[in-house]
Design an enzyme around this catalytic site. Structure first.
Site, mmCIF file in Angstrom:
data_model
loop_
_atom_site.group_PDB
_atom_site.id
_atom_site.type_symbol
_atom_site.label_atom_id
_atom_site.label_comp_id
_atom_site.label_asym_id
_atom_site.label_seq_id
_atom_site.Cartn_x
_atom_site.Cartn_y
_atom_site.Cartn_z
ATOM 1 N N ASP A 152 65.556 -23.108 -87.788
ATOM 2 C CA ASP A 152 64.614 -22.447 -88.686
ATOM 3 C C ASP A 152 64.281 -23.415 -89.815
ATOM 4 O O ASP A 152 65.134 -23.688 -90.671
ATOM 5 C CB ASP A 152 65.226 -21.167 -89.268
ATOM 6 N N LYS A 215 57.812 -17.443 -88.957
ATOM 7 C CA LYS A 215 58.779 -16.606 -89.670
ATOM 8 C C LYS A 215 58.296 -16.379 -91.096
ATOM 9 O O LYS A 215 57.823 -17.300 -91.754
ATOM 10 C CB LYS A 215 60.148 -17.296 -89.653
ATOM 11 N N LYS A 251 59.118 -13.694 -86.522
ATOM 12 C CA LYS A 251 60.395 -13.292 -87.113
ATOM 13 C C LYS A 251 60.197 -12.876 -88.562
ATOM 14 O O LYS A 251 60.073 -13.724 -89.442
ATOM 15 C CB LYS A 251 61.411 -14.432 -87.029
#
Length: 315
Positions: A152, A215, A251
């Site tokens: 991430d 995300k 996400k």
């Protein structure tokens, strides 16, 4: 370097062509977006569907600990909980992943070995992203070498907000190359992007650069995932697949704490992008406390009553 979709080769040729494309995206109707997100959030979910939704939400969680006080023991305990969230009920699904800092990735990988639960690691000088590119790439490679299945990364919000889109694009591409076979989640920190138009631009920029997931947030700022910003990102991945044939995951992270919240997000997914994204390969929740509430609600559906406060472990 990862391949740029053919349709966007000219778009990414220079800063000016990339800026022209991103600023040429349709403007976001903020009132309409928020009204649609709010409307979908009022959908009533009946008992059977609720039980399914709770199990689905559990299976989509990236169970997360990103604190300066993290220890190997805490990470091992979190890994055990991810694999078997409710030790008293083996029908409870495992979570999708455990998300940790790079220096804890090896601990998580060892604890999760053979379980099917992924190791996710934040990288690129998370959460601020204030580091030189070579430092960010070293951070990324360290995480993958330690056993991370997923990385991430955070974008350079300063560069994005000052219009240096090509810098952000090239950085994502470099990190994508550094992760190798691991999957890359690109964090925009939507709470710092100020406008829905910026969130739409960041979504397209991330996808064109090679993100496997887009995300919302780090969970470290005041405004994190919201139904509206997640809906906007879902619309972006839907439109991107329609144009390129490439599917990208979403996400939302930060601030999703209850089963009711999680189910609202699943309704957004179902109504916006459909069943193709109702799977933990394509949709995740970044959360630390959400799992406990899901387990409590799951037990309530099974027995008709809530258990005591010691039914779930404290993270």
């Amino acid at each position: 370097m990862p391949t740029i979709p053919t349709a966007f080769a000219d778009v990414t040729a220079s800063d000016s062509t990339l800026r022209r494309f991103l600023h040429g995206l349709p403007g976001v109707d903020a009132v309409g977006l928020e009204a649609r997100a709010a409307g979908l959030g009022t959908r009533s979910i009946k008992t059977t569907a609720k039980a399914y939704a709770i199990d689905l939400a559990i299976s989509m969680i990236d169970l997360t600990t990103l604190e300066g006080a993290d220890t190997p023991g805490k990470v091992r305990a979190l890994a055990a909980k991810a694999v078997r969230p409710d030790p008293t009920d083996r029908t409870t699904p495992s979570t999708a992943a455990v998300c940790v800092y790079p220096d804890m990735a090896a601990i998580a990988a060892e604890a999760l070995k053979g379980s099917g639960v992924k190791v996710a690691s934040v990288a690129t000088a998370f959460p601020a992203g204030r580091a030189a590119l070579d430092v960010k790439l070293a951070d990324t490679r360290d995480a993958v070498a330690a056993g991370a299945d997923e990385v991430d990364m955070v974008i350079d919000r300063g560069a994005f907000l000052s219009g240096r889109y090509l810098k952000v694009f090239e950085e994502i591409r470099a990190v994508k190359e550094a992760v190798g076979p691991a999957r890359l989640k690109v964090i925009f920190e939507t709470g710092e992007l100020s406008t829905y138009d910026n969130i739409r631009r960041a979504s397209w920029l991330g996808m064109i650069a090679g993100a496997d997931f887009i995300k919302t947030s780090t969970g470290k700022v005041a405004v994190n995932a919201t139904p509206a910003n997640t809906l906007l990102m879902l619309e972006a991945v839907r439109d991107y697949r329609a144009q390129t044939g490439i599917q990208v995951g979403v996400k939302p992270a930060g601030g999703i704490r209850t089963s009711k919240d999680a189910i609202k997000f699943l309704v957004l997914v179902n109504e916006t992008v459909g069943a193709d994204w109702l799977d933990n390969h394509w949709f995740r929740f970044g959360a630390s406390s959400l799992l406990n509430d899901l387990l409590m609600q799951r037990q309530k559906l099974a027995t008709g009553r809530y258990s005591g406060p010691d039914y779930v472990t404290v993270d």
